[in-house]
Design a protein around this motif. Structure first.
Motif, short mmCIF file in Angstrom:
data_model
loop_
_atom_site.label_atom_id
_atom_site.label_comp_id
_atom_site.label_asym_id
_atom_site.label_seq_id
_atom_site.Cartn_x
_atom_site.Cartn_y
_atom_site.Cartn_z
N UNK A 182 0.55 -1.17 0.28
CA UNK A 182 0.15 -0.34 -0.20
C UNK A 182 0.89 1.27 0.40
N UNK A 183 1.98 1.06 0.52
CA UNK A 183 2.94 2.04 0.48
C UNK A 183 3.62 3.56 -0.34
N UNK A 184 4.34 1.80 -0.97
CA UNK A 184 4.53 1.76 -1.85
C UNK A 184 3.71 2.00 -3.47
N UNK A 185 2.75 1.43 -3.80
CA UNK A 185 2.02 1.33 -4.28
C UNK A 185 0.40 2.47 -4.89
N UNK A 186 0.32 3.12 -3.25
CA UNK A 186 -0.52 4.06 -3.55
C UNK A 186 -0.48 5.02 -2.68
N UNK A 187 -0.01 5.60 -1.39
CA UNK A 187 0.37 7.03 -1.09
C UNK A 187 1.70 7.32 -1.02
N UNK A 188 2.58 7.07 -1.71
CA UNK A 188 3.81 7.27 -1.96
C UNK A 188 3.38 8.15 -3.88
N UNK A 189 2.96 7.18 -4.63
CA UNK A 189 2.07 8.04 -6.28
C UNK A 189 1.68 8.87 -5.53
N UNK A 190 0.68 8.83 -4.91
CA UNK A 190 -0.28 9.61 -4.06
C UNK A 190 0.68 10.92 -4.10
N UNK A 191 0.65 10.94 -3.07
CA UNK A 191 1.51 12.58 -2.49
C UNK A 191 2.22 12.84 -3.36
N UNK A 192 3.08 12.11 -4.14
CA UNK A 192 4.03 12.76 -4.40
C UNK A 192 3.23 13.38 -5.35
N UNK A 193 2.62 12.98 -6.09
CA UNK A 193 1.33 13.33 -7.66
C UNK A 193 1.10 14.73 -7.20
N UNK A 194 0.26 14.54 -5.78
CA UNK A 194 -0.40 15.36 -5.35
C UNK A 194 0.43 16.71 -5.37
N UNK A 195 1.43 16.34 -4.26
CA UNK A 195 2.38 17.60 -4.33
C UNK A 195 3.42 18.20 -5.30
N UNK A 196 3.73 17.43 -6.46
CA UNK A 196 4.03 17.93 -7.82
C UNK A 196 2.99 18.08 -8.82
N UNK A 197 1.57 17.75 -8.49
CA UNK A 197 1.22 17.98 -10.01
C UNK A 197 0.12 19.05 -9.43
N UNK A 198 -0.01 19.76 -8.03
CA UNK A 198 -0.02 21.28 -8.21
C UNK A 198 0.53 22.41 -8.54
N UNK A 199 1.80 22.38 -8.42
CA UNK A 199 2.92 22.73 -9.13
C UNK A 199 3.06 22.94 -10.35
N UNK A 200 2.54 21.36 -10.77
CA UNK A 200 2.59 21.38 -12.67
C UNK A 200 1.38 22.30 -13.22
N UNK A 201 0.55 22.04 -12.47
CA UNK A 201 -0.82 22.71 -12.89
C UNK A 201 -0.80 24.27 -12.35
N UNK A 202 -0.23 24.84 -11.63
CA UNK A 202 0.19 26.39 -12.03
C UNK A 202 0.86 27.11 -13.07
N UNK A 203 1.83 25.96 -13.36
CA UNK A 203 3.21 26.52 -14.29
C UNK A 203 2.28 26.07 -15.64
N UNK A 204 0.82 25.10 -15.64
CA UNK A 204 0.49 25.08 -16.75
C UNK A 204 1.10 24.22 -17.28
N UNK A 205 2.03 23.45 -17.02
CA UNK A 205 2.15 22.29 -18.10
C UNK A 205 2.50 20.67 -16.82
N UNK A 206 2.30 19.95 -17.47
CA UNK A 206 2.32 19.08 -16.55
C UNK A 206 2.38 17.13 -16.80
N UNK A 207 3.05 16.14 -16.93
CA UNK A 207 2.34 14.95 -17.09
C UNK A 207 2.90 14.16 -15.93
#
Length: 241
Positions: free
Chosen positions: A111-136
């Protein structure tokens, strides 16, 4: 979209599929962060090979089973590159967990490796990607949530969660961040596989795909401007066999 000058974080990038994705992106001109946990020597080799392409490459150690390490990889990535344009959630654990022997402790690890880590890394970096107007964001999942097999319950259930997470994040981060998944099948034999022909018996193409097939899917999902919340099966026809 050109990869030249983009910044990419690949989790579980010291070996196997993650290594090939990291080197593929470096060859295309992207700066890369190589995440690893125990395989420091291998990660250093990937870093050195990546720098041969003339890009910036760094390695970061983090145990994705620990909350403080998940937070560390987020903070350190932004400290090093200021922004991340591409996130590949590739880190994984894979071993048998027969249902009768399944424990809370074992499930927590998956759960930690497949769910928790991807979710929280994506949440944090995804927010910045969104603010910058680009992300994958690209999640390396598995075909197994769509066609489960026996004795790997914890692996398949949590990979199924990553499958669903991909759709959730695609909605949450639209329209600026595209979030997709790749569903590998027999790409390369799992470590410790004794008979490498057995996994091929249940595929249409009857051969191992090789890591470069995953890289081709990664490239498409980075370059696309009109695909999100979707999945590319790279499994030799396992889903129709």
């Amino acid at each position: 979209m050109e990869l030249q000058g983009k910044n990419a974080l690949i989790t579980g990038a010291s070996k196997r599929i993650g290594k090939e994705i990291a080197l593929f992106l470096a060859e295309k001109g992207a700066n890369i962060i190589i995440h690893y946990n125990r395989s420091e020597d291998e990660a250093e080799k990937v870093r050195a090979l990546a720098e041969d392409y003339g890009v910036k490459a760094i390695k970061i150690r983090a145990d994705l089973e620990k909350e403080e390490d998940i937070n560390f990889i987020i903070k350190e990535s932004l400290l090093m590159f200021r922004k991340i344009d591409i996130l590949v959630n590739n880190a994984s654990v894979y071993y048998k967990t027969p249902l009768d022997d399944l424990s809370m402790e074992s499930l927590d690890r998956f759960y930690s490796v497949h769910i928790k880590a991807p979710l929280f890394i994506s949440k944090s970096l995804g927010k910045i990607m969104f603010e910058n107007g680009y992300g994958r964001i690209i999640n390396i999942i598995d075909y197994a949530p769509l066609r489960p097999y026996r004795d790997y319950s914890a692996y398949i259930v949590t990979k199924g969660g990553l499958y669903t997470m991909t759709k959730v994040l695609a909605k949450e981060l639209a329209p600026h961040v595209l979030v997709n998944g790749i569903l590998p099948g027999p790409i390369i034999p799992a470590e410790g596989t004794e008979d490498i022909e057995v996994p091929l018996e249940k595929t249409v193409l009857k051969k191992w795909g090789g890591e470069k097939e995953i890289c081709k899917a990664v490239e498409y999902l980075i370059k696309t401007e009109f695909t999100t919340g979707s999945f590319i099966p790279v499994e030799g026809g396992r889903l129709i066999c």
